[in-house]
Design an enzyme around this catalytic site. Structure first.
Site, PDB file in Angstrom:
ATOM      1  N   GLU A 183       0.853  -1.190   0.000  1.00 58.28           N
ATOM      2  CA  GLU A 183       0.000   0.000   0.000  1.00 58.28           C
ATOM      3  C   GLU A 183       0.888   1.239   0.000  1.00 58.28           C
ATOM      4  O   GLU A 183       1.882   1.299   0.731  1.00 58.28           O
ATOM      5  CB  GLU A 183      -0.890   0.001   1.247  1.00 58.28           C
ATOM      6  N   GLN A 214      -7.170  -4.532   8.595  1.00 56.34           N
ATOM      7  CA  GLN A 214      -6.490  -3.502   9.379  1.00 56.34           C
ATOM      8  C   GLN A 214      -5.205  -4.106   9.939  1.00 56.34           C
ATOM      9  O   GLN A 214      -5.125  -5.339  10.110  1.00 56.34           O
ATOM     10  CB  GLN A 214      -7.442  -3.143  10.532  1.00 56.34           C
ATOM     11  N   ASP A 269     -13.516   8.027   7.225  1.00 63.31           N
ATOM     12  CA  ASP A 269     -13.806   8.622   8.535  1.00 63.31           C
ATOM     13  C   ASP A 269     -14.205  10.065   8.330  1.00 63.31           C
ATOM     14  O   ASP A 269     -13.714  10.719   7.414  1.00 63.31           O
ATOM     15  CB  ASP A 269     -12.567   8.520   9.433  1.00 63.31           C
ATOM     16  N   HIS A 324     -13.964  -3.239  14.364  1.00 64.78           N
ATOM     17  CA  HIS A 324     -13.853  -1.820  13.995  1.00 64.78           C
ATOM     18  C   HIS A 324     -14.125  -0.972  15.225  1.00 64.78           C
ATOM     19  O   HIS A 324     -14.960  -1.323  16.060  1.00 64.78           O
ATOM     20  CB  HIS A 324     -14.852  -1.487  12.875  1.00 64.78           C
ATOM     21  N   HIS A 378      -8.091   3.110  -3.764  1.00 69.24           N
ATOM     22  CA  HIS A 378      -9.014   3.225  -2.622  1.00 69.24           C
ATOM     23  C   HIS A 378     -10.021   4.326  -2.956  1.00 69.24           C
ATOM     24  O   HIS A 378      -9.688   5.300  -3.647  1.00 69.24           O
ATOM     25  CB  HIS A 378      -8.275   3.631  -1.355  1.00 69.24           C
ATOM     26  N   ALA A 399      -8.759  11.303   3.556  1.00 68.86           N
ATOM     27  CA  ALA A 399      -9.917  11.260   4.461  1.00 68.86           C
ATOM     28  C   ALA A 399     -10.959  12.295   4.058  1.00 68.86           C
ATOM     29  O   ALA A 399     -10.625  13.447   3.791  1.00 68.86           O
ATOM     30  CB  ALA A 399      -9.457  11.512   5.887  1.00 68.86           C
ATOM     31  N   LYS A 454     -21.040  -6.612   3.290  1.00 68.94           N
ATOM     32  CA  LYS A 454     -20.152  -6.124   2.216  1.00 68.94           C
ATOM     33  C   LYS A 454     -19.905  -7.235   1.184  1.00 68.94           C
ATOM     34  O   LYS A 454     -19.853  -6.980  -0.008  1.00 68.94           O
ATOM     35  CB  LYS A 454     -18.811  -5.641   2.802  1.00 68.94           C
ATOM     36  N   TYR A 512     -11.540  -5.929   9.982  1.00 68.70           N
ATOM     37  CA  TYR A 512     -10.898  -5.525  11.237  1.00 68.70           C
ATOM     38  C   TYR A 512     -10.770  -6.710  12.193  1.00 68.70           C
ATOM     39  O   TYR A 512     -11.726  -7.065  12.890  1.00 68.70           O
ATOM     40  CB  TYR A 512     -11.725  -4.383  11.878  1.00 68.70           C
TER      41      TYR A 512
HETATM   42  P1  FAD Z   1     -17.837   0.141   6.991  1.00 66.82           P
HETATM   43  O1  FAD Z   1     -17.630  -1.207   6.405  1.00 66.82           O
HETATM   44  O2  FAD Z   1     -18.982   0.947   6.489  1.00 66.82           O
HETATM   45  O3  FAD Z   1     -17.934  -0.026   8.553  1.00 66.82           O
HETATM   46  C1  FAD Z   1     -17.912   1.112   9.418  1.00 66.82           C
HETATM   47  C2  FAD Z   1     -18.630   0.767  10.722  1.00 66.82           C
HETATM   48  O4  FAD Z   1     -20.027   0.629  10.455  1.00 66.82           O
HETATM   49  C3  FAD Z   1     -18.190  -0.557  11.359  1.00 66.82           C
HETATM   50  O5  FAD Z   1     -18.208  -0.373  12.748  1.00 66.82           O
HETATM   51  C4  FAD Z   1     -19.252  -1.551  10.913  1.00 66.82           C
HETATM   52  O6  FAD Z   1     -19.430  -2.623  11.855  1.00 66.82           O
HETATM   53  C5  FAD Z   1     -20.499  -0.665  10.868  1.00 66.82           C
HETATM   54  N1  FAD Z   1     -21.445  -1.109   9.838  1.00 66.82           N
HETATM   55  C6  FAD Z   1     -21.182  -1.446   8.568  1.00 66.82           C
HETATM   56  N2  FAD Z   1     -22.309  -1.775   7.910  1.00 66.82           N
HETATM   57  C7  FAD Z   1     -23.319  -1.620   8.790  1.00 66.82           C
HETATM   58  C8  FAD Z   1     -24.727  -1.804   8.721  1.00 66.82           C
HETATM   59  N3  FAD Z   1     -25.317  -2.175   7.578  1.00 66.82           N
HETATM   60  N4  FAD Z   1     -25.465  -1.553   9.847  1.00 66.82           N
HETATM   61  C9  FAD Z   1     -24.867  -1.147  11.017  1.00 66.82           C
HETATM   62  N5  FAD Z   1     -23.526  -0.959  11.113  1.00 66.82           N
HETATM   63  C10 FAD Z   1     -22.775  -1.196  10.033  1.00 66.82           C
HETATM   64  N6  FAD Z   1      -9.584   5.513   5.131  1.00 66.82           N
HETATM   65  C11 FAD Z   1      -9.415   6.521   4.246  1.00 66.82           C
HETATM   66  O7  FAD Z   1      -9.910   7.644   4.476  1.00 66.82           O
HETATM   67  N7  FAD Z   1      -8.743   6.333   3.069  1.00 66.82           N
HETATM   68  C12 FAD Z   1      -8.196   5.154   2.739  1.00 66.82           C
HETATM   69  O8  FAD Z   1      -7.585   5.015   1.679  1.00 66.82           O
HETATM   70  C13 FAD Z   1      -8.327   4.045   3.657  1.00 66.82           C
HETATM   71  N8  FAD Z   1      -7.835   2.841   3.363  1.00 66.82           N
HETATM   72  C14 FAD Z   1      -8.027   1.787   4.238  1.00 66.82           C
HETATM   73  C15 FAD Z   1      -7.547   0.519   3.888  1.00 66.82           C
HETATM   74  C16 FAD Z   1      -7.731  -0.557   4.761  1.00 66.82           C
HETATM   75  C17 FAD Z   1      -7.218  -1.924   4.361  1.00 66.82           C
HETATM   76  C18 FAD Z   1      -8.393  -0.363   6.009  1.00 66.82           C
HETATM   77  C19 FAD Z   1      -8.551  -1.521   6.962  1.00 66.82           C
HETATM   78  C20 FAD Z   1      -8.881   0.893   6.345  1.00 66.82           C
HETATM   79  C21 FAD Z   1      -8.711   1.986   5.467  1.00 66.82           C
HETATM   80  N9  FAD Z   1      -9.218   3.249   5.761  1.00 66.82           N
HETATM   81  C22 FAD Z   1      -9.042   4.293   4.866  1.00 66.82           C
HETATM   82  C23 FAD Z   1      -9.866   3.508   7.039  1.00 66.82           C
HETATM   83  C24 FAD Z   1     -11.413   3.325   6.949  1.00 66.82           C
HETATM   84  O9  FAD Z   1     -11.948   4.316   6.109  1.00 66.82           O
HETATM   85  C25 FAD Z   1     -11.965   3.452   8.359  1.00 66.82           C
HETATM   86  O10 FAD Z   1     -11.560   2.358   9.145  1.00 66.82           O
HETATM   87  C26 FAD Z   1     -13.471   3.678   8.471  1.00 66.82           C
HETATM   88  O11 FAD Z   1     -13.749   4.036   9.836  1.00 66.82           O
HETATM   89  C27 FAD Z   1     -14.340   2.460   8.156  1.00 66.82           C
HETATM   90  O12 FAD Z   1     -14.341   2.189   6.842  1.00 66.82           O
HETATM   91  P2  FAD Z   1     -15.050   0.808   6.306  1.00 66.82           P
HETATM   92  O13 FAD Z   1     -14.994   0.874   4.851  1.00 66.82           O
HETATM   93  O14 FAD Z   1     -14.462  -0.357   6.986  1.00 66.82           O
HETATM   94  O15 FAD Z   1     -16.531   1.079   6.837  1.00 66.82           O
END
Ligand code: FAD
Length: 292
Positions: A17, A176, A110, A149, A78, A51, A165, A145
Protein backbone atom coordinates in the site's frame (compact mmCIF):
# COMPACT_ATOMS: atom_id res chain seq x y z
CA UNK A 1 -5.88 -8.05 -14.02
CA UNK A 2 -8.70 -8.31 -11.54
CA UNK A 3 -7.64 -9.00 -7.97
CA UNK A 4 -10.24 -11.77 -7.60
CA UNK A 5 -8.54 -13.72 -10.41
CA UNK A 6 -5.17 -13.39 -8.66
CA UNK A 7 -6.54 -15.34 -5.71
CA UNK A 8 -7.63 -18.14 -8.07
CA UNK A 9 -4.15 -18.31 -9.60
CA UNK A 10 -1.97 -18.06 -6.50
CA UNK A 11 -2.04 -19.63 -3.04
CA UNK A 12 -0.50 -16.50 -1.53
CA UNK A 13 -0.91 -12.95 -2.80
CA UNK A 14 1.59 -10.27 -1.76
CA UNK A 15 0.72 -6.58 -2.12
CA UNK A 16 1.85 -3.14 -0.99
CA UNK A 17 0.00 0.00 0.00
CA UNK A 18 1.24 3.49 -0.80
CA UNK A 19 -0.29 6.88 -0.05
CA UNK A 20 -0.27 10.01 -2.23
CA UNK A 21 2.13 12.72 -1.10
CA UNK A 22 0.58 15.85 0.45
CA UNK A 23 -0.54 18.39 -2.13
CA UNK A 24 2.24 20.66 -0.90
CA UNK A 25 4.83 17.96 -1.79
CA UNK A 26 5.94 17.13 -5.26
CA UNK A 27 4.50 14.04 -6.96
CA UNK A 28 8.15 13.23 -7.74
CA UNK A 29 8.45 11.63 -4.28
CA UNK A 30 6.13 8.84 -5.39
CA UNK A 31 8.00 8.40 -8.72
CA UNK A 32 11.19 8.00 -6.71
CA UNK A 33 9.60 5.41 -4.44
CA UNK A 34 8.18 3.41 -7.39
CA UNK A 35 11.61 3.49 -9.07
CA UNK A 36 13.21 2.23 -5.86
CA UNK A 37 10.62 -0.53 -5.62
CA UNK A 38 11.72 -2.02 -8.95
CA UNK A 39 12.54 -5.66 -8.34
CA UNK A 40 9.97 -6.09 -5.57
CA UNK A 41 7.15 -7.11 -7.97
CA UNK A 42 4.12 -7.13 -5.66
CA UNK A 43 0.95 -8.71 -7.08
CA UNK A 44 -0.72 -5.32 -6.74
CA UNK A 45 -0.16 -1.89 -5.22
CA UNK A 46 -3.05 -0.12 -3.52
CA UNK A 47 -3.22 3.68 -3.35
CA UNK A 48 -5.02 5.33 -0.43
CA UNK A 49 -7.68 8.04 -0.73
CA UNK A 50 -7.62 11.21 1.42
CA UNK A 51 -9.92 11.26 4.46
CA UNK A 52 -13.33 12.77 3.68
CA UNK A 53 -12.38 13.21 0.02
CA UNK A 54 -9.55 15.65 0.79
CA UNK A 55 -7.51 17.27 -1.96
CA UNK A 56 -4.92 14.44 -2.03
CA UNK A 57 -7.72 12.22 -3.40
CA UNK A 58 -7.14 13.57 -6.91
CA UNK A 59 -3.69 12.11 -6.64
CA UNK A 60 -5.06 8.61 -6.00
CA UNK A 61 -6.17 8.46 -9.64
CA UNK A 62 -2.91 9.98 -10.88
CA UNK A 63 -0.74 7.52 -8.91
CA UNK A 64 -2.91 4.49 -9.69
CA UNK A 65 -2.67 5.41 -13.37
CA UNK A 66 1.11 5.80 -13.10
CA UNK A 67 1.40 2.33 -11.50
CA UNK A 68 -0.70 0.82 -14.29
CA UNK A 69 0.45 2.69 -17.34
CA UNK A 70 4.13 3.51 -16.61
CA UNK A 71 5.22 0.70 -14.28
CA UNK A 72 2.93 -2.03 -15.71
CA UNK A 73 1.89 -3.16 -12.24
CA UNK A 74 -1.66 -3.70 -11.00
CA UNK A 75 -3.13 -0.81 -9.00
CA UNK A 76 -6.05 -0.88 -6.60
CA UNK A 77 -7.56 2.58 -6.09
CA UNK A 78 -9.01 3.22 -2.62
CA UNK A 79 -12.26 5.20 -2.64
CA UNK A 80 -14.22 6.53 0.35
CA UNK A 81 -17.88 7.51 0.33
CA UNK A 82 -18.58 9.37 3.58
CA UNK A 83 -20.10 12.78 2.74
CA UNK A 84 -19.73 12.06 -1.01
CA UNK A 85 -22.52 12.57 -3.56
CA UNK A 86 -23.52 9.87 -6.01
CA UNK A 87 -22.65 12.11 -8.98
CA UNK A 88 -19.15 12.69 -7.65
CA UNK A 89 -18.59 8.96 -7.22
CA UNK A 90 -19.89 8.37 -10.75
CA UNK A 91 -17.36 10.86 -12.10
CA UNK A 92 -14.51 9.20 -10.19
CA UNK A 93 -15.59 5.81 -11.58
CA UNK A 94 -15.57 7.24 -15.10
CA UNK A 95 -12.06 8.63 -14.59
CA UNK A 96 -10.80 5.32 -13.18
CA UNK A 97 -12.29 3.48 -16.16
CA UNK A 98 -10.64 5.90 -18.59
CA UNK A 99 -7.24 5.15 -17.03
CA UNK A 100 -7.82 1.39 -17.34
CA UNK A 101 -8.08 0.82 -13.57
CA UNK A 102 -10.12 -2.28 -12.79
CA UNK A 103 -9.86 -2.65 -9.00
CA UNK A 104 -11.32 -0.48 -6.24
CA UNK A 105 -11.01 -0.80 -2.45
CA UNK A 106 -14.39 0.62 -1.40
CA UNK A 107 -14.46 2.24 2.04
CA UNK A 108 -16.73 4.34 4.18
CA UNK A 109 -13.86 6.53 5.38
CA UNK A 110 -13.81 8.62 8.53
CA UNK A 111 -15.61 11.91 9.05
CA UNK A 112 -13.75 15.07 8.18
CA UNK A 113 -15.00 18.29 9.88
CA UNK A 114 -14.50 20.21 6.59
CA UNK A 115 -16.95 18.02 4.66
CA UNK A 116 -19.23 16.67 7.44
CA UNK A 117 -22.92 16.56 6.55
CA UNK A 118 -22.60 17.69 2.92
CA UNK A 119 -24.27 14.52 1.64
CA UNK A 120 -26.11 11.48 2.99
CA UNK A 121 -25.97 9.47 -0.23
CA UNK A 122 -23.82 6.76 1.38
CA UNK A 123 -23.83 5.56 4.98
CA UNK A 124 -21.64 2.45 4.93
CA UNK A 125 -18.98 0.95 2.67
CA UNK A 126 -21.56 -1.67 1.63
CA UNK A 127 -23.66 1.15 0.07
CA UNK A 128 -20.63 2.20 -1.99
CA UNK A 129 -19.86 -1.39 -3.02
CA UNK A 130 -23.46 -1.87 -4.19
CA UNK A 131 -23.39 1.47 -6.05
CA UNK A 132 -20.12 0.65 -7.86
CA UNK A 133 -21.34 -2.81 -8.86
CA UNK A 134 -24.57 -1.27 -10.20
CA UNK A 135 -22.75 1.51 -12.07
CA UNK A 136 -19.91 -0.29 -13.84
CA UNK A 137 -17.88 -3.44 -14.16
CA UNK A 138 -15.15 -3.04 -11.49
CA UNK A 139 -13.66 -5.61 -9.17
CA UNK A 140 -14.42 -4.33 -5.66
CA UNK A 141 -12.65 -5.14 -2.39
CA UNK A 142 -13.39 -4.02 1.17
CA UNK A 143 -11.69 -3.51 4.55
CA UNK A 144 -11.96 -5.77 7.61
CA UNK A 145 -10.90 -5.53 11.24
CA UNK A 146 -9.42 -8.56 13.08
CA UNK A 147 -9.91 -6.83 16.45
CA UNK A 148 -13.25 -5.26 15.48
CA UNK A 149 -13.85 -1.82 13.99
CA UNK A 150 -13.51 0.97 16.54
CA UNK A 151 -17.18 2.09 16.10
CA UNK A 152 -18.48 -1.46 16.72
CA UNK A 153 -17.05 -2.98 19.85
CA UNK A 154 -18.85 -6.28 19.27
CA UNK A 155 -16.67 -8.37 16.94
CA UNK A 156 -19.50 -10.78 16.04
CA UNK A 157 -21.71 -7.87 14.97
CA UNK A 158 -18.82 -6.31 13.04
CA UNK A 159 -18.35 -9.60 11.14
CA UNK A 160 -22.09 -9.71 10.39
CA UNK A 161 -21.64 -6.23 8.89
CA UNK A 162 -18.66 -7.57 6.92
CA UNK A 163 -20.94 -10.22 5.45
CA UNK A 164 -23.18 -7.41 4.15
CA UNK A 165 -20.15 -6.12 2.22
CA UNK A 166 -19.58 -9.60 0.75
CA UNK A 167 -23.26 -9.81 -0.23
CA UNK A 168 -23.02 -6.33 -1.81
CA UNK A 169 -20.30 -7.68 -4.14
CA UNK A 170 -16.91 -7.41 -2.39
CA UNK A 171 -14.65 -10.10 -3.86
CA UNK A 172 -11.90 -9.85 -1.23
CA UNK A 173 -11.02 -8.10 2.04
CA UNK A 174 -7.84 -6.47 3.33
CA UNK A 175 -7.38 -6.34 7.08
CA UNK A 176 -6.49 -3.50 9.38
CA UNK A 177 -2.99 -3.82 10.85
CA UNK A 178 -2.54 -6.07 13.87
CA UNK A 179 0.56 -6.77 15.96
CA UNK A 180 -0.50 -10.09 17.47
CA UNK A 181 -1.30 -12.84 14.93
CA UNK A 182 -3.55 -14.65 17.40
CA UNK A 183 -6.21 -11.95 16.90
CA UNK A 184 -6.10 -12.59 13.16
CA UNK A 185 -6.42 -16.37 13.52
CA UNK A 186 -9.35 -16.08 15.90
CA UNK A 187 -11.00 -13.53 13.54
CA UNK A 188 -10.53 -15.90 10.57
CA UNK A 189 -12.28 -18.71 12.49
CA UNK A 190 -15.21 -16.38 13.19
CA UNK A 191 -15.47 -15.23 9.56
CA UNK A 192 -15.75 -18.88 8.45
CA UNK A 193 -18.48 -19.50 11.06
CA UNK A 194 -20.38 -16.45 9.77
CA UNK A 195 -20.18 -17.49 6.11
CA UNK A 196 -17.47 -15.18 4.78
CA UNK A 197 -16.07 -17.06 1.81
CA UNK A 198 -14.01 -14.47 -0.09
CA UNK A 199 -10.20 -14.30 0.42
CA UNK A 200 -8.91 -12.18 3.30
CA UNK A 201 -5.47 -10.60 3.20
CA UNK A 202 -3.60 -9.87 6.42
CA UNK A 203 -2.52 -6.23 6.75
CA UNK A 204 0.97 -5.85 8.22
CA UNK A 205 2.57 -2.56 9.14
CA UNK A 206 6.32 -2.57 9.78
CA UNK A 207 6.68 -0.11 12.63
CA UNK A 208 9.73 2.09 12.54
CA UNK A 209 8.60 4.95 14.73
CA UNK A 210 7.23 4.73 18.29
CA UNK A 211 5.02 7.84 18.04
CA UNK A 212 3.53 6.61 14.77
CA UNK A 213 2.41 3.29 16.26
CA UNK A 214 1.03 4.97 19.39
CA UNK A 215 -1.07 7.28 17.19
CA UNK A 216 -2.26 4.50 14.88
CA UNK A 217 -3.15 1.98 17.59
CA UNK A 218 -5.08 4.68 19.48
CA UNK A 219 -7.00 5.51 16.30
CA UNK A 220 -7.80 1.93 15.32
CA UNK A 221 -7.88 0.26 18.75
CA UNK A 222 -5.33 -2.51 17.97
CA UNK A 223 -3.71 -4.29 20.92
CA UNK A 224 -0.01 -3.73 21.42
CA UNK A 225 1.74 -6.86 22.75
CA UNK A 226 4.33 -6.50 25.54
CA UNK A 227 6.96 -8.09 23.31
CA UNK A 228 6.39 -5.33 20.74
CA UNK A 229 6.38 -2.49 23.29
CA UNK A 230 9.67 -3.75 24.71
CA UNK A 231 11.27 -3.25 21.28
CA UNK A 232 9.81 0.26 20.90
CA UNK A 233 10.99 1.28 24.39
CA UNK A 234 14.43 -0.24 24.00
CA UNK A 235 15.32 1.37 20.64
CA UNK A 236 13.17 4.50 20.46
CA UNK A 237 16.22 6.80 20.48
CA UNK A 238 18.19 4.80 17.92
CA UNK A 239 16.34 5.13 14.57
CA UNK A 240 18.43 2.56 12.67
CA UNK A 241 18.11 -0.08 15.41
CA UNK A 242 14.37 0.66 15.72
CA UNK A 243 13.88 0.38 11.95
CA UNK A 244 15.70 -2.95 11.82
CA UNK A 245 13.85 -4.30 14.87
CA UNK A 246 10.52 -3.14 13.30
CA UNK A 247 11.39 -4.93 10.05
CA UNK A 248 12.38 -8.11 11.95
CA UNK A 249 9.10 -8.04 13.92
CA UNK A 250 7.04 -7.67 10.72
CA UNK A 251 8.98 -10.49 9.01
CA UNK A 252 8.35 -12.79 11.99
CA UNK A 253 4.62 -12.01 11.82
CA UNK A 254 4.55 -12.63 8.05
CA UNK A 255 6.46 -15.93 8.18
CA UNK A 256 4.04 -17.22 10.82
CA UNK A 257 1.02 -16.06 8.77
CA UNK A 258 2.24 -17.63 5.53
CA UNK A 259 3.07 -20.88 7.34
CA UNK A 260 -0.52 -20.84 8.65
CA UNK A 261 -1.88 -20.68 5.07
CA UNK A 262 -3.05 -17.07 5.02
CA UNK A 263 -4.35 -16.17 1.54
CA UNK A 264 -2.36 -12.96 1.29
CA UNK A 265 -0.16 -10.35 2.92
CA UNK A 266 -0.80 -6.64 2.38
CA UNK A 267 2.17 -4.56 3.48
CA UNK A 268 1.47 -1.02 4.66
CA UNK A 269 4.70 0.35 3.17
CA UNK A 270 4.30 3.88 4.61
CA UNK A 271 6.01 4.95 1.36
CA UNK A 272 9.30 3.61 2.68
CA UNK A 273 10.95 1.70 -0.18
CA UNK A 274 13.89 0.55 1.97
CA UNK A 275 11.57 -1.14 4.46
CA UNK A 276 9.38 -2.70 1.73
CA UNK A 277 12.45 -4.04 -0.09
CA UNK A 278 14.04 -5.44 3.09
CA UNK A 279 10.85 -7.29 3.98
CA UNK A 280 10.42 -8.51 0.41
CA UNK A 281 14.00 -9.86 0.37
CA UNK A 282 13.37 -11.77 3.61
CA UNK A 283 10.12 -13.42 2.47
CA UNK A 284 10.64 -13.80 -1.29
CA UNK A 285 11.78 -17.44 -1.15
CA UNK A 286 8.95 -18.33 1.26
CA UNK A 287 6.31 -16.84 -1.07
CA UNK A 288 7.89 -18.65 -4.05
CA UNK A 289 7.85 -21.93 -2.15
CA UNK A 290 4.16 -21.58 -1.23
CA UNK A 291 3.17 -20.60 -4.78
CA UNK A 292 5.18 -23.43 -6.43
P1 FAD B 1 -17.84 0.14 6.99
O1 FAD B 1 -17.63 -1.21 6.40
O2 FAD B 1 -18.98 0.95 6.49
O3 FAD B 1 -17.93 -0.03 8.55
C1 FAD B 1 -17.91 1.11 9.42
C2 FAD B 1 -18.63 0.77 10.72
O4 FAD B 1 -20.03 0.63 10.45
C3 FAD B 1 -18.19 -0.56 11.36
O5 FAD B 1 -18.21 -0.37 12.75
C4 FAD B 1 -19.25 -1.55 10.91
O6 FAD B 1 -19.43 -2.62 11.86
C5 FAD B 1 -20.50 -0.67 10.87
N1 FAD B 1 -21.44 -1.11 9.84
C6 FAD B 1 -21.18 -1.45 8.57
N2 FAD B 1 -22.31 -1.77 7.91
C7 FAD B 1 -23.32 -1.62 8.79
C8 FAD B 1 -24.73 -1.80 8.72
N3 FAD B 1 -25.32 -2.17 7.58
N4 FAD B 1 -25.47 -1.55 9.85
C9 FAD B 1 -24.87 -1.15 11.02
N5 FAD B 1 -23.53 -0.96 11.11
C10 FAD B 1 -22.77 -1.20 10.03
N6 FAD B 1 -9.58 5.51 5.13
C11 FAD B 1 -9.42 6.52 4.25
O7 FAD B 1 -9.91 7.64 4.48
N7 FAD B 1 -8.74 6.33 3.07
C12 FAD B 1 -8.20 5.15 2.74
O8 FAD B 1 -7.59 5.01 1.68
C13 FAD B 1 -8.33 4.04 3.66
N8 FAD B 1 -7.84 2.84 3.36
C14 FAD B 1 -8.03 1.79 4.24
C15 FAD B 1 -7.55 0.52 3.89
C16 FAD B 1 -7.73 -0.56 4.76
C17 FAD B 1 -7.22 -1.92 4.36
C18 FAD B 1 -8.39 -0.36 6.01
C19 FAD B 1 -8.55 -1.52 6.96
C20 FAD B 1 -8.88 0.89 6.34
C21 FAD B 1 -8.71 1.99 5.47
N9 FAD B 1 -9.22 3.25 5.76
C22 FAD B 1 -9.04 4.29 4.87
C23 FAD B 1 -9.87 3.51 7.04
C24 FAD B 1 -11.41 3.32 6.95
O9 FAD B 1 -11.95 4.32 6.11
C25 FAD B 1 -11.96 3.45 8.36
O10 FAD B 1 -11.56 2.36 9.14
C26 FAD B 1 -13.47 3.68 8.47
O11 FAD B 1 -13.75 4.04 9.84
C27 FAD B 1 -14.34 2.46 8.16
O12 FAD B 1 -14.34 2.19 6.84
P2 FAD B 1 -15.05 0.81 6.31
O13 FAD B 1 -14.99 0.87 4.85
O14 FAD B 1 -14.46 -0.36 6.99
O15 FAD B 1 -16.53 1.08 6.84
Amino acid sequence: MRINNLFNEKKMVFSLEVFPPKVTSSIETIYKMLEELKGVNPDFISVTYGAGGAATSNRTLEIASLIKNKYNMEPVAHLTCIDAKEDEIKEILRNLKNEGIENILALRGDGNPDTAGRSNDFKYASDLIQFIKKTDDFNVSGACYPEGHIDCRNLDKDIENLKIKQEAGASHFISQLFLDNEYFYSFMDKTIEKGITVPIQAGIMPVINKKQIERITTLCGSNVPKKFMKIMDRYEHDPIALRDAGIAYAVEQIVDLISSDVKGIHLYSMNNAYVAKSINNSIESIIKSVNK
